[in-house]
Design an enzyme around this catalytic site. Structure first.
Site, PDB file in Angstrom:
ATOM      1  N   LYS A  52      32.769  51.744 -37.967  1.00  0.00           N
ATOM      2  CA  LYS A  52      31.563  50.871 -38.214  1.00  0.00           C
ATOM      3  C   LYS A  52      31.720  49.323 -38.114  1.00  0.00           C
ATOM      4  O   LYS A  52      31.240  48.796 -37.118  1.00  0.00           O
ATOM      5  CB  LYS A  52      30.676  51.052 -39.437  1.00  0.00           C
ATOM      6  CG  LYS A  52      30.003  52.714 -39.144  1.00  0.00           C
ATOM      7  CD  LYS A  52      29.238  53.232 -40.727  1.00  0.00           C
ATOM      8  CE  LYS A  52      28.859  54.592 -40.786  1.00  0.00           C
ATOM      9  NZ  LYS A  52      28.269  55.332 -41.425  1.00  0.00           N
ATOM     10  N   GLN A  96      27.483  53.928 -47.748  1.00  0.00           N
ATOM     11  CA  GLN A  96      28.084  55.114 -47.275  1.00  0.00           C
ATOM     12  C   GLN A  96      28.025  56.387 -48.097  1.00  0.00           C
ATOM     13  O   GLN A  96      28.321  56.142 -49.338  1.00  0.00           O
ATOM     14  CB  GLN A  96      29.618  54.822 -46.852  1.00  0.00           C
ATOM     15  CG  GLN A  96      30.141  55.986 -46.228  1.00  0.00           C
ATOM     16  CD  GLN A  96      29.770  56.313 -44.757  1.00  0.00           C
ATOM     17  OE1 GLN A  96      29.641  55.392 -43.961  1.00  0.00           O
ATOM     18  NE2 GLN A  96      29.827  57.536 -44.258  1.00  0.00           N
ATOM     19  N   ASP A 119      20.001  52.696 -41.953  1.00  0.00           N
ATOM     20  CA  ASP A 119      20.346  54.042 -41.444  1.00  0.00           C
ATOM     21  C   ASP A 119      19.082  54.834 -41.615  1.00  0.00           C
ATOM     22  O   ASP A 119      18.865  56.015 -41.130  1.00  0.00           O
ATOM     23  CB  ASP A 119      21.013  54.500 -42.988  1.00  0.00           C
ATOM     24  CG  ASP A 119      22.592  54.950 -42.749  1.00  0.00           C
ATOM     25  OD1 ASP A 119      22.867  54.988 -41.659  1.00  0.00           O
ATOM     26  OD2 ASP A 119      23.382  55.019 -43.786  1.00  0.00           O
TER      27      ASP A 119
END
Ligand code: NAD
Length: 285
Positions: A52, A96, A119
């Protein structure tokens, strides 16, 4: 004749376009910024986070990684999220997953400002997606839809069968395909006669987490097959939930693993971060 849906290639094209957009934003004094928070040292999570950061750098998006030890308390993480929520130079926040056992994942997701939830996991954003409002679409389903659209694969009236009902892949991709006027069937670990159902699919999305569980016997001739699975083999290499060699004999379009859905997931994260920076998902907290 099978066509490969090469997510890696499409990602590179999209990143080039995003770089131009980011350069334009920078000229106007706006640098999109993503904060990534990693708790613990799960090797797979570390590798995803590195991917990422690298993708951000390629497109000119700035990013920072906050690495926290495995024994971080929920309160500590919540307070870091609050700081990032209140920092106007931060546009996107990604925690995460998975988190260590002492943390309640839902509580952490709830704490991220919906306006920075790149997200697309916050219930406000999930609700907006459900009702078809503009919002952050979770990155993996967004990547799958983008791949299908890139090849002008028609979805209207098609029977889409989803294997897997997780909140991050299965459920949302079904909703997105429904919004595109597909007829959607969800299947999961308690589904009976899975093969009978998958053999009716014009579009088969496989998100089970079981290496090579789906072979040609599960696939209708000329179906579009999207393999979301990421499984690590004994030799350390990645493989999908679909037995590619057998499935490609039946499918009209198929994604490989690696170089399929995975790169698209990261690319859609960048897209959501740019959207956040432009303030296009503004939500009052
Ligand atoms: P999950 O474990 O949360 O869900 C798996 C789903 O598969 C469950 O809903 C379960 O009911 C279903 N399932 C399991 N066994 C089944 C069976 N025998 N028959 C029918 N259904 C069955 O997993 P997830 O988070 O949705 O991820 C699925 C896979 O996709 C994993 O391999 C994961 O690593 C991968 N993944 C890839 C990306 C990407 O970017 N490519 C992103 C997220 C997840």
């Amino acid at each position: 004749m099978t066509t490969l849906l090469n997510g890696k290639e499409l990602s590179e094209e999209l990143k080039q376009k995003m770089k131009i957009e980011v350069d334009e934003l920078k000229e106007k004094g706006l640098t999109p910024h993503l904060t990534v928070i990693l708790v613990g040292d799960n090797p797979a999570s570390k590798s995803y986070v590195r991917g990422k950061e690298k993708a951000c750098a390629v497109t000119g998006i700035s990013s920072n990684l906050i690495e926290l030890p495995d024994d971080t308390t929920e309160e500590e993480l919540l307070s870091i999220i609050e700081e990032q929520n209140n920092d106007d130079s931060v546009h996107g926040i990604l925690v995460q997953l998975p988190l260590p056992d002492q943390m309640d994942e839902q509580k952490i997701i709830h704490a991220i400002s919906p306006a920075k939830d790149v997200d697309g996991f916050h219930p406000i954003n999930v609700g907006k997606m459900m009702t078809g409002e503009d919002t952050f679409i979770p990155c993996t389903p967004y990547g799958i839809l983008t791949m299908l659209q890139s090849k002008d694969i028609s979805l209207e009236g098609k029977h889409a069968v989803i294997i897997g009902r997780s909140n991050i892949v299965g459920k949302p991709i079904g909703l997105l395909l429904l919004q595109e006027n597909a007829t959607v069937t969800y299947t999961h670990s308690r589904t009976k006669n899975l093969q009978e159902i998958t053999k009716q699919a014009d579009i088969l999305i496989v998100a089970m987490g079981r290496a090579h569980a789906i072979n040609a016997d599960y696939i209708k001739k000329d179906a579009v097959v999207i393999d979301v699975g990421i499984n690590r083999k004994d030799d350390g290499k990645l493989t999908g939930d679909v037995d590619f060699e057998s499935a490609k004999e039946k499918a009209s379009f198929i994604t490989p693993v690696p170089r399929g859905v995975g790169p698209m997931t990261i690319t859609m994260l960048l897209k959501n971060t740019i959207k956040a920076a432009k303030g296009l998902n503004h939500v009052e907290r």
